[in-house]
Scaffold this motif. Structure first.
Motif, PDB file in Angstrom:
ATOM      1  N   ILE A   1       0.861  -1.184   0.000  1.00  0.00           N
ATOM      2  CA  ILE A   1       0.000   0.000   0.000  1.00  0.00           C
ATOM      3  C   ILE A   1       0.893   1.228   0.000  1.00  0.00           C
ATOM      4  N   LEU A   2       0.760   2.008  -1.035  1.00  0.00           N
ATOM      5  CA  LEU A   2       1.546   3.227  -1.173  1.00  0.00           C
ATOM      6  C   LEU A   2       0.688   4.422  -0.766  1.00  0.00           C
TER       7      LEU A   2
ATOM      8  N   THR B   1       3.248   6.032  -9.725  1.00  0.00           N
ATOM      9  CA  THR B   1       4.283   5.218  -9.088  1.00  0.00           C
ATOM     10  C   THR B   1       3.951   3.731  -9.166  1.00  0.00           C
ATOM     11  N   ILE B   2       2.714   3.376  -8.873  1.00  0.00           N
ATOM     12  CA  ILE B   2       2.316   1.972  -8.919  1.00  0.00           C
ATOM     13  C   ILE B   2       2.374   1.444 -10.349  1.00  0.00           C
ATOM     14  N   ASN B   3       1.957   2.240 -11.305  1.00  0.00           N
ATOM     15  CA  ASN B   3       2.037   1.815 -12.702  1.00  0.00           C
ATOM     16  C   ASN B   3       3.488   1.597 -13.131  1.00  0.00           C
ATOM     17  N   ALA B   4       4.389   2.457 -12.644  1.00  0.00           N
ATOM     18  CA  ALA B   4       5.809   2.295 -12.953  1.00  0.00           C
ATOM     19  C   ALA B   4       6.358   1.008 -12.345  1.00  0.00           C
TER      20      ALA B   4
ATOM     21  N   GLY C   1      -1.257  -1.457  -4.477  1.00  0.00           N
ATOM     22  CA  GLY C   1      -2.240  -0.392  -4.640  1.00  0.00           C
ATOM     23  C   GLY C   1      -1.779   0.872  -3.960  1.00  0.00           C
ATOM     24  N   TYR C   2      -2.543   1.918  -4.123  1.00  0.00           N
ATOM     25  CA  TYR C   2      -2.181   3.203  -3.529  1.00  0.00           C
ATOM     26  C   TYR C   2      -3.429   3.856  -2.948  1.00  0.00           C
ATOM     27  N   THR C   3      -3.202   4.883  -2.161  1.00  0.00           N
ATOM     28  CA  THR C   3      -4.297   5.683  -1.631  1.00  0.00           C
ATOM     29  C   THR C   3      -3.786   7.088  -1.334  1.00  0.00           C
ATOM     30  N   ASP C   4      -4.644   8.069  -1.544  1.00  0.00           N
ATOM     31  CA  ASP C   4      -4.311   9.438  -1.163  1.00  0.00           C
ATOM     32  C   ASP C   4      -4.994   9.795   0.153  1.00  0.00           C
TER      33      ASP C   4
ATOM     34  N   THR D   1       4.060   1.943   2.887  1.00  0.00           N
ATOM     35  CA  THR D   1       5.096   2.954   2.798  1.00  0.00           C
ATOM     36  C   THR D   1       4.525   4.264   2.257  1.00  0.00           C
ATOM     37  N   LYS D   2       5.212   5.327   2.565  1.00  0.00           N
ATOM     38  CA  LYS D   2       4.767   6.661   2.154  1.00  0.00           C
ATOM     39  C   LYS D   2       5.612   7.128   0.964  1.00  0.00           C
ATOM     40  N   LEU D   3       4.972   7.725   0.013  1.00  0.00           N
ATOM     41  CA  LEU D   3       5.651   8.201  -1.191  1.00  0.00           C
ATOM     42  C   LEU D   3       6.409   9.498  -0.874  1.00  0.00           C
ATOM     43  N   VAL D   4       7.648   9.330  -0.511  1.00  0.00           N
ATOM     44  CA  VAL D   4       8.541  10.467  -0.256  1.00  0.00           C
ATOM     45  C   VAL D   4       9.891  10.129  -0.852  1.00  0.00           C
TER      46      VAL D   4
END
Length: 254
Positions: free
Chosen positions: A126-127, A138-141, A230-233, A250-253
């Motif tokens: 989970i991003l 990011t997930i698509n990459a 997957g991801y979430t905002d 993890t956090k997208l930083v």
């Protein structure tokens, strides 16, 4: 056997059955050669010591081999800077996802048992992204990078409604399990997109949807070869129960 002459020790007189007293002495003492015994013991002790040291060396070597990465980490690198994680502006995050997600999958597929049966290989990712667009990119990459490495991938269609997305996730998980069996151990990455579109996110949820339970239980008891990403905002609303699941958060930083 060694026979040694000794002095005549005089022992106290002792009475016999007939009342006479006799002196007990013995001019010779029969005994084994102590030097021979010591030599035998020394040789035996040396053999035992050598054997123990050899066994310890073998065990140490096996432990080092078990801990050592059988598969080189370079296996997850792509030469094209415009493909997969290489094109992300988050360079440190790209390295993190390669090491924590892609490398364990490839190593497991290539037979490294510490990734197959250990806790190095998570069942999900989970991003937590600052916005949906960055999370999706990011997930698509990540998925594109995996595909270039020869890892089987599945991506959720963007035109499905909520019920359709949930059905697709169930179907994709079952297909990935079958693929793991028929491919002799290959893994599948399932891109489920924005997890907020599957269920409402709430930190202290007491009741979970069926699809949340499904995602949480994958790989918890066995290793069916399924890894979902997957991801979430809405990372601040992510349910706590994911922390007790084999899921990497993890956090997208950078």
């Amino acid at each position: 056997m060694q026979v040694s002459q000794v002095s005549y020790p005089i022992y106290p007189k002792r009475s016999t059955a007939f009342g006479q007293r006799v002196e007990i002495s013995n001019p010779f003492l029969y005994q084994s050669d102590p030097s021979i015994k010591m030599k035998d013991l020394d040789k035996r002790g040396l053999r035992i010591t050598v054997s123990v040291l050899a066994l310890a060396a073998v065990i140490g070597t096996l432990m080092k081999l078990r801990m050592k990465n059988i598969v080189p980490e370079s296996v997850i690198e792509l030469s094209d800077p415009n493909l997969g994680l290489n094109k992300l502006k988050y360079k440190n995050m790209a390295k993190f996802l390669k090491k924590k997600v892609l490398y364990p999958i490839r190593a497991a597929m290539d037979g490294d048992e510490k990734f197959i049966y250990g806790d190095h290989l998570k069942s999900g990712l989970i991003l937590k992204a600052p916005n949906a667009a960055e999370g999706k990119k990011t997930i698509n990459a990540l998925v594109e990078h995996a595909r270039e490495l020869g890892i089987y991938t599945m991506e959720i269609p963007s035109n499905l409604k909520k019920n359709g997305r949930i059905k697709w996730v169930y179907k994709a998980i079952e297909e990935a399990k079958n693929y793991h069996q028929t491919s002799n151990g290959d893994y599948t990455i399932i891109n489920i997109g924005n997890i907020s579109n599957l269920a409402n996110l709430k930190i202290s949820k007491t009741k979970f949807t069926n699809v949340e339970e499904k995602l949480r239980e994958i790989n918890k008891q066995s290793y069916p070869g399924v890894i979902w990403v997957g991801y979430t905002d809405a990372g601040n609303s992510l349910p706590y129960f994911y922390n007790n699941a084999p899921v990497l958060i993890t956090k997208l930083v950078d």
